[in-house]
Write a protein that holds these residues in place. Sequence first.
Motif, PDB file in Angstrom:
ATOM      1  N   TRP A  89       0.828  -1.213   0.000  1.00 32.73           N
ATOM      2  CA  TRP A  89       0.000   0.000   0.000  1.00 32.73           C
ATOM      3  C   TRP A  89       0.858   1.256   0.000  1.00 32.73           C
ATOM      4  N   PRO A  97       0.756   3.148  -4.348  1.00 31.38           N
ATOM      5  CA  PRO A  97       0.311   4.543  -4.529  1.00 31.38           C
ATOM      6  C   PRO A  97       1.440   5.486  -4.958  1.00 31.38           C
ATOM      7  N   ILE A 113      -4.111  10.127  -3.003  1.00 37.81           N
ATOM      8  CA  ILE A 113      -3.399   8.891  -3.342  1.00 37.81           C
ATOM      9  C   ILE A 113      -1.969   8.963  -2.819  1.00 37.81           C
ATOM     10  N   GLY A 124       0.028   6.472   0.201  1.00 41.23           N
ATOM     11  CA  GLY A 124       1.385   5.917   0.225  1.00 41.23           C
ATOM     12  C   GLY A 124       2.191   6.424   1.403  1.00 41.23           C
ATOM     13  N   ASP A 182      -2.513  -3.334  -5.628  1.00 44.55           N
ATOM     14  CA  ASP A 182      -3.030  -2.848  -4.346  1.00 44.55           C
ATOM     15  C   ASP A 182      -4.140  -3.757  -3.820  1.00 44.55           C
ATOM     16  N   ASN A 225     -10.895  10.471  -0.564  1.00 45.64           N
ATOM     17  CA  ASN A 225     -10.823  10.111  -1.979  1.00 45.64           C
ATOM     18  C   ASN A 225     -12.047  10.560  -2.758  1.00 45.64           C
ATOM     19  N   PHE A 240      -7.857   5.188  -9.695  1.00 45.18           N
ATOM     20  CA  PHE A 240      -7.263   4.890  -8.395  1.00 45.18           C
ATOM     21  C   PHE A 240      -8.141   5.415  -7.266  1.00 45.18           C
ATOM     22  N   PHE A 289      -9.842   3.154  -4.339  1.00 47.04           N
ATOM     23  CA  PHE A 289      -9.607   3.377  -2.912  1.00 47.04           C
ATOM     24  C   PHE A 289     -10.919   3.473  -2.140  1.00 47.04           C
TER      25      PHE A 289
END
Length: 194
Positions: free
Chosen positions: A40, A44, A63, A67, A122, A152, A169, A173
């Motif tokens: 993870w 990202p 995003i 990370g 992921d 997100n 992405f 998420f």
Amino acid sequence: MLPENIIFVAVLLNLVGQLWYIRGIIKGHAKPNLVSWFMWMLAPFIGVFFQLKAGVGLSVLPIFMAGFGSLTVIFVALFTKNAIWKINSFDLLCGAISLMALILYILTHNLELSIIFAILSDALAFIPTYIKSWKYPESESVAGYSWCIPANIIGLLVIKDWSFAIYSFGVYFVVANIVEILILYRKKFFKTIA
């Protein structure tokens, strides 16, 4: 579409969730699976690189924070006594397949296909945590996952160019974290409707 500066609210939401999860680690309420959290962190960061290549703007910040937050969780877990979940061979298999998907992501010269491999990487990294959460929900803190969802969503609401490489992405998420929360709350949910 929201004004792009609202993305800083998303960054703040992510930060609150990460700090809450770290608090859970320190207090002994959360024991992260390092296979999941390592991937993870990695996926990202690489995803941010490719999304920046695709021309994404500030909507990439949630995003990036995913990370960065994962990196912080790993660091805190490594230096907190009894804070790491025991990794088994299935976890390592998921991690290895996740890493292979991430390598394919990097090597693919098609941007949309690269993003699919990043999401696959992921998602495969989520499997050990989903299983751990299903069997031992007390080993996870729901806060880190729940704060990620509105962050997100805000990231999605500032997107100007709705191309797959830019929105995918963020959508992933939101869905992945909703699944984790449903797993963690499944017993309470089913008690309520019974």
